[in-house]
Design a protein around this motif. Structure first.
Motif, PDB file in Angstrom:
ATOM      1  N   MET A   1      -6.364  -7.912  -4.901  1.00 43.55           N
ATOM      2  CA  MET A   1      -6.474  -6.823  -3.967  1.00 43.55           C
ATOM      3  C   MET A   1      -5.493  -7.082  -2.828  1.00 43.55           C
ATOM      4  O   MET A   1      -5.323  -8.217  -2.398  1.00 43.55           O
ATOM      5  N   LEU A   4      -2.360  -1.361   0.483  1.00 42.52           N
ATOM      6  CA  LEU A   4      -1.630  -0.315  -0.226  1.00 42.52           C
ATOM      7  C   LEU A   4      -0.253  -0.167   0.425  1.00 42.52           C
ATOM      8  O   LEU A   4      -0.156  -0.067   1.649  1.00 42.52           O
ATOM      9  N   HIS A   8       3.406   1.083  -4.337  1.00 44.27           N
ATOM     10  CA  HIS A   8       2.229   1.413  -5.153  1.00 44.27           C
ATOM     11  C   HIS A   8       2.085   2.916  -5.415  1.00 44.27           C
ATOM     12  O   HIS A   8       1.239   3.318  -6.225  1.00 44.27           O
ATOM     13  N   LEU A  12      -0.513   4.972  -7.771  1.00 45.55           N
ATOM     14  CA  LEU A  12      -1.583   5.700  -7.103  1.00 45.55           C
ATOM     15  C   LEU A  12      -1.649   7.145  -7.609  1.00 45.55           C
ATOM     16  O   LEU A  12      -2.734   7.655  -7.912  1.00 45.55           O
ATOM     17  N   SER A  42      -5.642   1.042   4.193  1.00 46.91           N
ATOM     18  CA  SER A  42      -5.840   1.292   2.768  1.00 46.91           C
ATOM     19  C   SER A  42      -5.603   0.048   1.917  1.00 46.91           C
ATOM     20  O   SER A  42      -4.779  -0.803   2.251  1.00 46.91           O
ATOM     21  N   VAL A  44      -5.452  -1.579  -2.378  1.00 47.91           N
ATOM     22  CA  VAL A  44      -5.195  -1.298  -3.789  1.00 47.91           C
ATOM     23  C   VAL A  44      -5.627  -2.504  -4.615  1.00 47.91           C
ATOM     24  O   VAL A  44      -5.563  -3.644  -4.146  1.00 47.91           O
ATOM     25  N   GLU A  46      -4.661  -4.155  -8.296  1.00 42.86           N
ATOM     26  CA  GLU A  46      -3.759  -4.109  -9.436  1.00 42.86           C
ATOM     27  C   GLU A  46      -4.425  -4.815 -10.615  1.00 42.86           C
ATOM     28  O   GLU A  46      -5.032  -5.870 -10.447  1.00 42.86           O
ATOM     29  N   VAL A  51      -1.447  -0.277 -10.798  1.00 42.01           N
ATOM     30  CA  VAL A  51      -2.513   0.186  -9.909  1.00 42.01           C
ATOM     31  C   VAL A  51      -3.692   0.594 -10.778  1.00 42.01           C
ATOM     32  O   VAL A  51      -3.582   1.472 -11.632  1.00 42.01           O
ATOM     33  N   TYR A  54      -7.695   2.303  -5.965  1.00 39.13           N
ATOM     34  CA  TYR A  54      -7.247   2.249  -4.577  1.00 39.13           C
ATOM     35  C   TYR A  54      -8.299   2.895  -3.681  1.00 39.13           C
ATOM     36  O   TYR A  54      -9.138   3.675  -4.130  1.00 39.13           O
ATOM     37  N   ALA A  56      -7.943   4.734   0.011  1.00 38.85           N
ATOM     38  CA  ALA A  56      -7.158   5.214   1.148  1.00 38.85           C
ATOM     39  C   ALA A  56      -8.119   5.384   2.316  1.00 38.85           C
ATOM     40  O   ALA A  56      -9.085   6.156   2.223  1.00 38.85           O
ATOM     41  N   LEU A 104     -13.376  -2.870  -3.344  1.00 43.54           N
ATOM     42  CA  LEU A 104     -12.549  -2.226  -2.322  1.00 43.54           C
ATOM     43  C   LEU A 104     -13.359  -1.906  -1.066  1.00 43.54           C
ATOM     44  O   LEU A 104     -12.864  -2.044   0.050  1.00 43.54           O
TER      45      LEU A 104
END
Length: 172
Positions: A1, A4, A8, A12, A42, A44, A46, A51, A54, A56, A104
């Motif tokens: 993690m 963002l 990306h 996304l 934000s 993300v 992977e 990605v 995510y 935001a 997240l």
């Protein structure tokens, strides 16, 4: 993690299309402006170099809704942010059930508390209200006509939801 970043954005957008279809996809240009906002926080995830999910998010004020295709705006004055606003959480469908959403959410909730933000808010779309309720979020009515109009940009069934963060948090 990780945070963002601009590189990306192609991934996304692919996750957005897989999760929302074309109706709620926001452009790379919009996301680039959001990433430049000082309020942006934000993240993300992977998976195999791509990605996979995510979130935001940015620091905002309670009752303020970012409209679809809208920019992340800092609170009106420095130091007035009181809410972590979760604009968009998306996980590739084939990665569902792996706990990526919670992975997240947890660090951002913790970071928000460390910054003195005692609540988190979001707009629930596409029938996601039960998921958000399971995460401690409750529907809250928006008092201002402008904010209700911005909520309407997400289409029928969109609702504004708020969660108190931490055990000693201020009341919502």
């Amino acid at each position: 993690m990780r945070a963002l970043a601009l590189h990306h954005l192609p991934g996304l957008l692919a996750v957005q299309r897989a999760c929302y279809g074309d109706a709620l996809v926001e452009s790379a240009e919009v996301f680039a402006r959001r990433l430049a906002s000082p309020a942006n926080c934000s993240l993300v995830v992977e998976v195999d170099g791509q990605v996979g999910a995510y979130l935001a998010a940015y620091h905002s004020v309670q009752g303020k809704v970012t409209p679809l295709q809208g920019d992340f705006e800092s609170a009106a004055a420095p130091g007035t942010a009181d809410t972590l606003y979760l604009h968009d959480l998306a996980v590739l469908p084939q990665l569902g059930g792996r706990g990526l959403a919670q992975a997240l959410l947890a660090p951002l909730h913790g970071q928000a508390l460390a910054r003195g933000l005692w609540r988190a808010a979001l707009v629930s779309v596409q029938g996601s209200q039960p998921f958000w309720a399971s995460q401690g979020y409750a529907v809250q009515t928006l008092g201002q006509a402008l904010q209700r109009a911005q909520l309407a940009s997400y289409g029928p069934g969109a609702v504004y939801m708020v969660r108190q963060l931490g055990s000693g948090a201020s009341p919502v």
